[in-house]
Design a protein around this motif. Sequence first.
Motif, PDB file in Angstrom:
ATOM      1  N   THR A  20       3.518   9.014  11.984  1.00 35.97           N
ATOM      2  CA  THR A  20       4.355  10.201  12.137  1.00 35.97           C
ATOM      3  C   THR A  20       4.352  10.685  13.588  1.00 35.97           C
ATOM      4  OG1 THR A  20       4.036  10.854   9.838  1.00 35.97           O
ATOM      5  CG2 THR A  20       4.724  12.578  11.358  1.00 35.97           C
ATOM      6  N   ALA A  21       3.182  10.709  14.226  1.00 41.40           N
ATOM      7  CA  ALA A  21       3.101  11.121  15.636  1.00 41.40           C
ATOM      8  C   ALA A  21       3.948  10.206  16.509  1.00 41.40           C
ATOM      9  CB  ALA A  21       1.653  11.124  16.102  1.00 41.40           C
ATOM     10  N   ASN A  22       3.882   8.914  16.266  1.00 38.15           N
ATOM     11  CA  ASN A  22       4.659   7.951  17.044  1.00 38.15           C
ATOM     12  C   ASN A  22       6.159   8.209  16.868  1.00 38.15           C
ATOM     13  OD1 ASN A  22       4.879   5.526  18.724  1.00 38.15           O
ATOM     14  ND2 ASN A  22       5.739   4.618  16.870  1.00 38.15           N
ATOM     15  N   TYR A  23       6.593   8.498  15.657  1.00 36.18           N
ATOM     16  CA  TYR A  23       8.005   8.806  15.398  1.00 36.18           C
ATOM     17  C   TYR A  23       8.455  10.016  16.226  1.00 36.18           C
ATOM     18  CZ  TYR A  23      12.212  10.291  12.940  1.00 36.18           C
ATOM     19  OH  TYR A  23      13.495  10.682  12.645  1.00 36.18           O
ATOM     20  N   TYR A  24       7.671  11.072  16.187  1.00 36.80           N
ATOM     21  CA  TYR A  24       8.037  12.277  16.931  1.00 36.80           C
ATOM     22  C   TYR A  24       8.044  12.029  18.445  1.00 36.80           C
ATOM     23  CZ  TYR A  24       8.489  15.551  13.090  1.00 36.80           C
ATOM     24  OH  TYR A  24       8.938  16.225  11.980  1.00 36.80           O
ATOM     25  N   GLU A  25       7.165  11.188  18.912  1.00 38.44           N
ATOM     26  CA  GLU A  25       7.166  10.850  20.343  1.00 38.44           C
ATOM     27  C   GLU A  25       8.359   9.973  20.700  1.00 38.44           C
ATOM     28  OE1 GLU A  25       3.015  10.541  22.440  1.00 38.44           O
ATOM     29  OE2 GLU A  25       2.951   9.380  20.566  1.00 38.44           O
ATOM     30  N   GLN A  26       8.552   8.899  19.963  1.00 42.62           N
ATOM     31  CA  GLN A  26       9.574   7.909  20.306  1.00 42.62           C
ATOM     32  C   GLN A  26      10.995   8.379  20.010  1.00 42.62           C
ATOM     33  OE1 GLN A  26       8.733   5.112  21.989  1.00 42.62           O
ATOM     34  NE2 GLN A  26       6.686   6.008  21.935  1.00 42.62           N
ATOM     35  N   LYS A  27      11.179   9.086  18.923  1.00 42.96           N
ATOM     36  CA  LYS A  27      12.533   9.463  18.483  1.00 42.96           C
ATOM     37  C   LYS A  27      12.934  10.882  18.868  1.00 42.96           C
ATOM     38  CE  LYS A  27      13.334   5.707  15.957  1.00 42.96           C
ATOM     39  NZ  LYS A  27      14.458   4.815  16.197  1.00 42.96           N
ATOM     40  N   MET A  28      11.951  11.787  18.956  1.00 40.87           N
ATOM     41  CA  MET A  28      12.304  13.186  19.122  1.00 40.87           C
ATOM     42  C   MET A  28      11.786  13.821  20.406  1.00 40.87           C
ATOM     43  SD  MET A  28      12.013  14.360  15.133  1.00 40.87           S
ATOM     44  CE  MET A  28      12.557  16.030  15.464  1.00 40.87           C
ATOM     45  N   GLY A  29      11.175  13.039  21.280  1.00 50.02           N
ATOM     46  CA  GLY A  29      10.807  13.527  22.600  1.00 50.02           C
ATOM     47  C   GLY A  29       9.590  14.422  22.673  1.00 50.02           C
ATOM     48  N   PHE A  30       8.740  14.405  21.659  1.00 49.47           N
ATOM     49  CA  PHE A  30       7.515  15.196  21.682  1.00 49.47           C
ATOM     50  C   PHE A  30       6.410  14.426  22.404  1.00 49.47           C
ATOM     51  CE2 PHE A  30       9.768  17.402  18.420  1.00 49.47           C
ATOM     52  CZ  PHE A  30       9.220  18.664  18.322  1.00 49.47           C
ATOM     53  N   ASN A  31       5.438  15.146  22.931  1.00 53.41           N
ATOM     54  CA  ASN A  31       4.222  14.564  23.493  1.00 53.41           C
ATOM     55  C   ASN A  31       3.081  14.849  22.521  1.00 53.41           C
ATOM     56  OD1 ASN A  31       5.339  13.690  26.023  1.00 53.41           O
ATOM     57  ND2 ASN A  31       5.445  15.849  26.566  1.00 53.41           N
ATOM     58  N   ALA A  32       2.232  13.851  22.319  1.00 52.59           N
ATOM     59  CA  ALA A  32       1.145  13.988  21.343  1.00 52.59           C
ATOM     60  C   ALA A  32      -0.201  14.103  22.024  1.00 52.59           C
ATOM     61  CB  ALA A  32       1.142  12.790  20.392  1.00 52.59           C
ATOM     62  N   GLU A  33      -1.006  15.027  21.519  1.00 53.50           N
ATOM     63  CA  GLU A  33      -2.407  15.158  21.904  1.00 53.50           C
ATOM     64  C   GLU A  33      -3.224  14.872  20.653  1.00 53.50           C
ATOM     65  OE1 GLU A  33      -3.882  15.779  24.844  1.00 53.50           O
ATOM     66  OE2 GLU A  33      -1.938  15.859  25.866  1.00 53.50           O
ATOM     67  N   HIS A  34      -4.079  13.865  20.729  1.00 51.11           N
ATOM     68  CA  HIS A  34      -4.857  13.427  19.576  1.00 51.11           C
ATOM     69  C   HIS A  34      -6.216  14.131  19.540  1.00 51.11           C
ATOM     70  CE1 HIS A  34      -2.350   9.746  18.596  1.00 51.11           C
ATOM     71  NE2 HIS A  34      -1.798  10.239  19.692  1.00 51.11           N
ATOM     72  N   TYR A  35      -6.525  14.675  18.379  1.00 51.07           N
ATOM     73  CA  TYR A  35      -7.821  15.308  18.129  1.00 51.07           C
ATOM     74  C   TYR A  35      -8.428  14.677  16.875  1.00 51.07           C
ATOM     75  CZ  TYR A  35      -5.979  18.653  21.460  1.00 51.07           C
ATOM     76  OH  TYR A  35      -5.444  19.226  22.581  1.00 51.07           O
ATOM     77  N   MET A  36      -8.422  13.360  16.837  1.00 57.00           N
ATOM     78  CA  MET A  36      -8.842  12.630  15.645  1.00 57.00           C
ATOM     79  C   MET A  36     -10.361  12.620  15.469  1.00 57.00           C
ATOM     80  SD  MET A  36      -5.966  12.089  14.345  1.00 57.00           S
ATOM     81  CE  MET A  36      -6.429  11.054  12.966  1.00 57.00           C
TER      82      MET A  36
END
Length: 138
Positions: A20-36
Amino acid sequence: MEKMLLMSHCVFPTADILKTANYYEQKMGFNAEHYMDSEEPHICLYRDSTEIILTSSIGQEVIPNRNLYGYGYDAYFITDNQEVLQEEFRNAGVKIVRALSNTDYNNKEFVIEDIDGRWIGFGIKKALKNWVFTITCT
């Protein structure tokens, strides 16, 4: 009167948080910060003044509001540049489920479906279009 509420953030449980994070980054222009590695693993997605927090659904199916209740979006983002944003999403292959239009509740908006089936609206009250403010999620 002093403002008590300043912003809101959407929290989206998801079966595959990285997908889901990858989709939002690749398709919708969001940047992801991971706190896994945190006590409550999550990913924060950022774009402009907006934040979405992804959490694990722990194997449970994500059921959009329209399927649970018969109607309703899963999030709504205020924007006054819908034409450009809709075209950006369309060009990236994001599923547009309702093209830009004027609603019967006086909003100008379009609606997308994300990788998990959520419907997300992007719009603004037509009467407020010239106001300057930031709202991230309803």
